[in-house]
Motif scaffolding. Structure first.
Motif, PDB file in Angstrom:
ATOM      1  N   LEU A  65      43.814  47.773  13.028  1.00  0.00           N
ATOM      2  CA  LEU A  65      43.561  47.143  12.395  1.00  0.00           C
ATOM      3  C   LEU A  65      44.286  45.707  11.794  1.00  0.00           C
ATOM      4  O   LEU A  65      43.683  44.536  11.092  1.00  0.00           O
ATOM      5  CB  LEU A  65      42.727  47.606  10.972  1.00  0.00           C
ATOM      6  N   THR A  66      45.370  45.794  12.314  1.00  0.00           N
ATOM      7  CA  THR A  66      46.379  44.752  11.698  1.00  0.00           C
ATOM      8  C   THR A  66      46.857  43.947  13.736  1.00  0.00           C
ATOM      9  O   THR A  66      46.967  44.506  14.099  1.00  0.00           O
ATOM     10  CB  THR A  66      47.101  45.182  10.725  1.00  0.00           C
ATOM     11  N   THR A  67      47.937  43.333  12.934  1.00  0.00           N
ATOM     12  CA  THR A  67      48.487  42.444  13.657  1.00  0.00           C
ATOM     13  C   THR A  67      49.847  42.690  13.349  1.00  0.00           C
ATOM     14  O   THR A  67      50.348  43.058  12.866  1.00  0.00           O
ATOM     15  CB  THR A  67      48.502  41.474  14.068  1.00  0.00           C
ATOM     16  N   ILE A  68      50.979  42.392  14.373  1.00  0.00           N
ATOM     17  CA  ILE A  68      52.237  42.431  14.295  1.00  0.00           C
ATOM     18  C   ILE A  68      53.873  41.548  14.601  1.00  0.00           C
ATOM     19  O   ILE A  68      52.603  40.663  15.953  1.00  0.00           O
ATOM     20  CB  ILE A  68      52.656  43.413  14.898  1.00  0.00           C
ATOM     21  N   ALA A  69      54.516  41.267  13.550  1.00  0.00           N
ATOM     22  CA  ALA A  69      55.364  40.092  14.478  1.00  0.00           C
ATOM     23  C   ALA A  69      56.157  40.743  15.176  1.00  0.00           C
ATOM     24  O   ALA A  69      56.684  41.885  15.719  1.00  0.00           O
ATOM     25  CB  ALA A  69      56.476  39.556  13.246  1.00  0.00           C
ATOM     26  N   VAL A  70      56.711  39.575  16.662  1.00  0.00           N
ATOM     27  CA  VAL A  70      57.450  39.856  18.118  1.00  0.00           C
ATOM     28  C   VAL A  70      58.565  40.726  17.287  1.00  0.00           C
ATOM     29  O   VAL A  70      59.114  41.679  18.231  1.00  0.00           O
ATOM     30  CB  VAL A  70      57.582  38.736  18.178  1.00  0.00           C
ATOM     31  N   ASP A  71      59.062  40.345  16.327  1.00  0.00           N
ATOM     32  CA  ASP A  71      60.598  40.621  15.829  1.00  0.00           C
ATOM     33  C   ASP A  71      60.178  42.502  15.220  1.00  0.00           C
ATOM     34  O   ASP A  71      61.371  43.074  15.988  1.00  0.00           O
ATOM     35  CB  ASP A  71      61.597  40.617  14.650  1.00  0.00           C
ATOM     36  N   SER A  72      59.154  42.594  15.046  1.00  0.00           N
ATOM     37  CA  SER A  72      58.932  43.779  14.206  1.00  0.00           C
ATOM     38  C   SER A  72      58.249  45.223  16.182  1.00  0.00           C
ATOM     39  O   SER A  72      59.100  46.084  15.658  1.00  0.00           O
ATOM     40  CB  SER A  72      58.189  44.503  13.269  1.00  0.00           C
ATOM     41  N   LEU A  73      57.692  44.343  16.218  1.00  0.00           N
ATOM     42  CA  LEU A  73      57.453  44.231  17.610  1.00  0.00           C
ATOM     43  C   LEU A  73      58.694  44.936  18.554  1.00  0.00           C
ATOM     44  O   LEU A  73      58.895  46.044  19.432  1.00  0.00           O
ATOM     45  CB  LEU A  73      56.196  43.787  18.399  1.00  0.00           C
ATOM     46  N   GLU A  74      59.882  44.275  18.577  1.00  0.00           N
ATOM     47  CA  GLU A  74      60.565  44.920  19.720  1.00  0.00           C
ATOM     48  C   GLU A  74      61.506  46.227  18.922  1.00  0.00           C
ATOM     49  O   GLU A  74      62.078  47.174  20.153  1.00  0.00           O
ATOM     50  CB  GLU A  74      61.624  43.261  19.398  1.00  0.00           C
ATOM     51  N   LYS A  75      61.886  45.872  17.577  1.00  0.00           N
ATOM     52  CA  LYS A  75      61.733  47.157  17.564  1.00  0.00           C
ATOM     53  C   LYS A  75      61.574  48.658  17.581  1.00  0.00           C
ATOM     54  O   LYS A  75      62.068  49.688  17.924  1.00  0.00           O
ATOM     55  CB  LYS A  75      62.176  47.532  15.623  1.00  0.00           C
ATOM     56  N   LEU A  76      60.109  48.468  18.070  1.00  0.00           N
ATOM     57  CA  LEU A  76      58.805  49.585  18.453  1.00  0.00           C
ATOM     58  C   LEU A  76      59.361  49.857  19.705  1.00  0.00           C
ATOM     59  O   LEU A  76      59.586  50.727  20.304  1.00  0.00           O
ATOM     60  CB  LEU A  76      57.503  49.154  18.300  1.00  0.00           C
ATOM     61  N   ALA A  77      59.449  48.550  20.603  1.00  0.00           N
ATOM     62  CA  ALA A  77      59.104  48.768  21.854  1.00  0.00           C
ATOM     63  C   ALA A  77      61.182  49.865  21.957  1.00  0.00           C
ATOM     64  O   ALA A  77      61.382  50.840  23.119  1.00  0.00           O
ATOM     65  CB  ALA A  77      59.686  46.947  23.100  1.00  0.00           C
ATOM     66  N   ASP A  78      62.185  49.143  21.438  1.00  0.00           N
ATOM     67  CA  ASP A  78      63.202  49.513  21.899  1.00  0.00           C
ATOM     68  C   ASP A  78      63.216  50.931  21.167  1.00  0.00           C
ATOM     69  O   ASP A  78      63.744  52.194  21.751  1.00  0.00           O
ATOM     70  CB  ASP A  78      64.547  48.904  20.455  1.00  0.00           C
ATOM     71  N   ILE A  79      62.297  52.016  19.880  1.00  0.00           N
ATOM     72  CA  ILE A  79      62.315  52.838  20.095  1.00  0.00           C
ATOM     73  C   ILE A  79      62.089  53.966  21.040  1.00  0.00           C
ATOM     74  O   ILE A  79      62.180  55.182  21.531  1.00  0.00           O
ATOM     75  CB  ILE A  79      62.118  53.253  18.610  1.00  0.00           C
ATOM     76  N   LEU A  80      60.915  53.148  21.562  1.00  0.00           N
ATOM     77  CA  LEU A  80      60.450  53.587  22.678  1.00  0.00           C
ATOM     78  C   LEU A  80      60.129  53.558  23.628  1.00  0.00           C
ATOM     79  O   LEU A  80      59.824  53.909  24.799  1.00  0.00           O
ATOM     80  CB  LEU A  80      58.212  53.428  22.548  1.00  0.00           C
ATOM     81  N   GLU A  81      61.444  52.941  24.036  1.00  0.00           N
ATOM     82  CA  GLU A  81      62.536  52.652  25.634  1.00  0.00           C
ATOM     83  C   GLU A  81      61.285  52.739  26.522  1.00  0.00           C
ATOM     84  O   GLU A  81      61.401  53.396  27.419  1.00  0.00           O
ATOM     85  CB  GLU A  81      62.567  54.243  25.877  1.00  0.00           C
ATOM     86  N   VAL A  82      60.957  51.378  25.572  1.00  0.00           N
ATOM     87  CA  VAL A  82      60.219  49.855  27.015  1.00  0.00           C
ATOM     88  C   VAL A  82      61.169  48.494  26.913  1.00  0.00           C
ATOM     89  O   VAL A  82      61.107  48.785  25.511  1.00  0.00           O
ATOM     90  CB  VAL A  82      58.722  50.099  26.505  1.00  0.00           C
ATOM     91  N   HIS A  83      60.722  47.583  27.437  1.00  0.00           N
ATOM     92  CA  HIS A  83      61.233  46.030  27.447  1.00  0.00           C
ATOM     93  C   HIS A  83      59.849  45.976  26.321  1.00  0.00           C
ATOM     94  O   HIS A  83      58.415  46.041  26.542  1.00  0.00           O
ATOM     95  CB  HIS A  83      61.272  45.736  27.847  1.00  0.00           C
ATOM     96  N   LEU A  84      60.395  44.772  25.459  1.00  0.00           N
ATOM     97  CA  LEU A  84      59.334  43.997  24.998  1.00  0.00           C
ATOM     98  C   LEU A  84      57.896  43.286  25.849  1.00  0.00           C
ATOM     99  O   LEU A  84      56.997  43.903  25.610  1.00  0.00           O
ATOM    100  CB  LEU A  84      59.805  43.160  23.826  1.00  0.00           C
ATOM    101  N   THR A  85      57.964  43.039  26.866  1.00  0.00           N
ATOM    102  CA  THR A  85      57.016  42.285  27.883  1.00  0.00           C
ATOM    103  C   THR A  85      56.161  43.603  28.300  1.00  0.00           C
ATOM    104  O   THR A  85      55.331  43.414  28.319  1.00  0.00           O
ATOM    105  CB  THR A  85      57.945  42.463  28.697  1.00  0.00           C
ATOM    106  N   HIS A  86      56.133  44.566  28.094  1.00  0.00           N
ATOM    107  CA  HIS A  86      56.146  46.443  28.444  1.00  0.00           C
ATOM    108  C   HIS A  86      54.417  45.805  27.439  1.00  0.00           C
ATOM    109  O   HIS A  86      53.169  45.825  28.356  1.00  0.00           O
ATOM    110  CB  HIS A  86      56.464  46.817  28.228  1.00  0.00           C
ATOM    111  N   PHE A  87      54.093  44.974  26.405  1.00  0.00           N
ATOM    112  CA  PHE A  87      53.253  44.967  26.317  1.00  0.00           C
ATOM    113  C   PHE A  87      52.110  43.965  26.233  1.00  0.00           C
ATOM    114  O   PHE A  87      51.552  43.803  25.943  1.00  0.00           O
ATOM    115  CB  PHE A  87      53.265  45.011  24.002  1.00  0.00           C
TER     116      PHE A  87
END
Length: 193
Positions: free
Chosen positions: A39-61
């Motif tokens: 229902l919403t989008t996310i900024a790249v810097d916030s997505l990068e935070k989530l990627a770090d927490i979820l232990e994947v590289h940003l490019t995973h998405f």
């Protein structure tokens, strides 16, 4: 790929609650819930935070270029893998990095100031560098080496190393690393190289 659905999948696989993800990422539970439902989008810097927490590289998405089925990647199809503030532009040279051991990249390094501090680092794996254009300065265990077009460096990555471009022209090089840091973050920090 729906980014929100993939975040929810990774979060549940790791047994992380929305509340825990919210606390670690400093993003509200409401926002994360909306994101996971598309229902919403996310900024790249916030997505990068989530990627770090979820232990994947940003490019995973992102599906391209890391998950294509093609075996051949044309020169005009090179996608930027990473842009580093220090003046590095990294292009993926593989149409699909999933389940691969090697990470081949074309790297362009913009000129740097000679007084700029170069911090050496080490990581698991092996590294191969082949200079295509320009003069690359490579630091290996505290020793400085000038590497010219046609020269190469091949080493274990667990020794202190880094590189720089102290010329007034762009340096272009081919780099091949193991392990695959795109899909295996436990070995390689996103900030390295």
């Amino acid at each position: 790929m729906n980014i929100g659905i993939e975040i929810k999948k990774l979060r549940t696989e790791k047994g992380i609650t929305l509340k825990e993800l919210s606390e670690k990422s400093e993003l509200s539970i409401g926002f994360l819930s909306q994101l996971e439902r598309g229902l919403t989008t996310i900024a790249v810097d916030s997505l990068e935070k989530l990627a770090d927490i979820l232990e994947v590289h940003l490019t995973h998405f992102f599906d391209y270029p890391h998950k294509r089925k093609d075996k051949v990647l044309r020169s005009y199809e090179h996608e930027i893998l990473d842009l580093v503030e220090a003046g590095f532009i990294k292009y993926s040279l593989s149409p699909n990095l999933e389940n691969k051991h090697l990470v081949p990249r074309l790297i362009e390094i913009l000129p740097q100031k000679k007084d700029e501090e170069i911090l050496s680092y080490k990581h698991e794996g092996e590294e191969f560098i082949y200079v295509l254009e320009g003069i690359l300065t490579v630091y290996i265990n505290g020793e400085r080496h000038e590497v010219y077009p046609g020269d190469s460096v091949h080493m274990e990555s667990n020794i202190e190393h880094n590189w720089a471009n102290y010329t007034n022209k762009k340096v272009k090089l081919l780099a091949v690393n193991t392990p695959n840091y795109i899909y295996n973050r436990k070995y390689y920090s996103a900030d390295a190289e």
